[in-house]
Design a protein around this motif. Structure first.
Motif, mmCIF file in Angstrom:
data_model
loop_
_atom_site.group_PDB
_atom_site.id
_atom_site.type_symbol
_atom_site.label_atom_id
_atom_site.label_comp_id
_atom_site.label_asym_id
_atom_site.label_seq_id
_atom_site.Cartn_x
_atom_site.Cartn_y
_atom_site.Cartn_z
ATOM 1 N N PRO A 35 0.706 -1.210 0.030
ATOM 2 C CA PRO A 35 0.021 -0.094 0.110
ATOM 3 C C PRO A 35 0.699 1.277 -0.069
ATOM 4 C CG PRO A 35 -0.783 -1.591 1.637
ATOM 5 C CD PRO A 35 0.179 -1.919 1.232
ATOM 6 N N TRP A 36 0.499 2.402 -0.687
ATOM 7 C CA TRP A 36 1.121 3.712 -0.462
ATOM 8 C C TRP A 36 1.278 3.863 0.859
ATOM 9 C CZ3 TRP A 36 3.166 5.085 -4.929
ATOM 10 C CH2 TRP A 36 2.281 4.822 -6.245
ATOM 11 N N PRO A 37 2.306 4.817 1.333
ATOM 12 C CA PRO A 37 2.328 5.303 2.482
ATOM 13 C C PRO A 37 1.170 6.255 2.995
ATOM 14 C CG PRO A 37 4.374 5.744 1.357
ATOM 15 C CD PRO A 37 3.147 5.408 0.404
ATOM 16 N N VAL A 38 0.899 5.941 4.392
ATOM 17 C CA VAL A 38 -0.189 6.970 4.905
ATOM 18 C C VAL A 38 0.074 8.446 4.683
ATOM 19 C CG1 VAL A 38 -1.286 7.460 7.127
ATOM 20 C CG2 VAL A 38 -0.637 4.883 6.721
ATOM 21 N N MET A 39 -0.800 9.052 4.396
ATOM 22 C CA MET A 39 -0.715 10.458 4.181
ATOM 23 C C MET A 39 -0.416 11.278 5.533
ATOM 24 S SD MET A 39 -3.337 13.250 2.685
ATOM 25 C CE MET A 39 -3.675 12.359 1.113
ATOM 26 N N PRO A 40 0.704 11.968 5.591
ATOM 27 C CA PRO A 40 1.012 12.576 6.894
ATOM 28 C C PRO A 40 0.205 13.739 7.369
ATOM 29 C CG PRO A 40 2.964 12.413 5.443
ATOM 30 C CD PRO A 40 1.805 12.089 4.758
ATOM 31 N N ALA A 41 -0.135 13.746 8.594
ATOM 32 C CA ALA A 41 -1.111 14.627 9.098
ATOM 33 C C ALA A 41 -0.909 16.127 8.796
ATOM 34 C CB ALA A 41 -1.045 14.821 10.739
#
Length: 215
Positions: free
Chosen positions: A90-96
């Motif tokens: 999966p693509w990296p989680v979007m940073p806050a």
């Protein structure tokens, strides 16, 4: 979120690009260090790559993604995918800090409640360009697009609803944020060939973060 919005809302004035489209000068300047720090972590998980168009041409712009959906292109077509075809993960989680900036910028531009699930990250080296195109792979075109410029200055090309319509050329600088939606959501747009130069933070490159609701 409210603190971020309050801080960013005091930045440079907006410039109208068209109905439903605005340029927020310097809007991301205060957040740029956090964005670039987070970007380093993302690229270690999902490296930049030159994707191939359905016609078999390698794009001059290097790309990667973060979020629940990633925009990809290959010989089978343009699409969003939850899996990075380069890594099989999966693509990296979007940073806050990415999501918070995008939501705040959209609200400032008149689009409250924007909650992006996709961030396409483009890296331009001198000579790279992005031809005129429409963003229409998203399932619901009611959501706006938020585009953040970092690094070398670039010329944003903002056209009309047809490829043959007149194109406005707008200079983009480090920290500028463009937001377009509503009547302007499907306007053709692109980036002219990047001129060589040196940015004090990013050197000989430009980074663009494009936030969308894909799914």
């Amino acid at each position: 979120m409210s603190d971020l919005f309050d801080k960013l809302a005091t930045s440079e004035p907006r410039e109208a690009l068209g109905e439903g489209a605005v340029l927020l000068r310097g809007y991301a300047l205060s957040e740029a260090p956090a964005l670039l720090s987070a970007l380093d972590q993302l690229v270690s998980q999902a490296p930049f790559r030159h994707m191939v168009t359905p016609g078999g041409y390698a794009m001059s712009v290097a790309m990667t993604n973060c979020g629940a959906a990633g925009w990809v292109t290959d010989r089978s077509g343009y699409r969003y995918d939850a899996i990075d075809p380069h890594t099989g993960r999966p693509w990296p989680v979007m940073p806050a800090c990415f999501a918070g900036l995008a939501t705040a910028a959209a609200e400032t531009a008149g689009y409250p409640g924007f909650d992006p699930d996709a961030c396409l990250i483009n890296r331009y080296a001198p000579g790279a360009r992005l031809s005129l195109h429409q963003d229409r792979n998203e399932l619901d075109l009611a959501h706006p697009i938020v585009s953040v410029s970092l690094g070398l200055p670039a010329t944003f090309q903002f056209g009309g609803m047809k490829r043959s319509d007149p194109v406005r050329r707008i200079g983009l600088r480090h920290g500028d944020v463009a937001v377009w939606g509503g009547p302007s959501r499907l306007r053709f747009h692109g980036v002219a060939e990047l001129k060589d130069g040196h940015h004090e933070v990013l050197g000989r490159q430009r980074i663009n973060l494009t936030f969308r609701v894909a799914f």
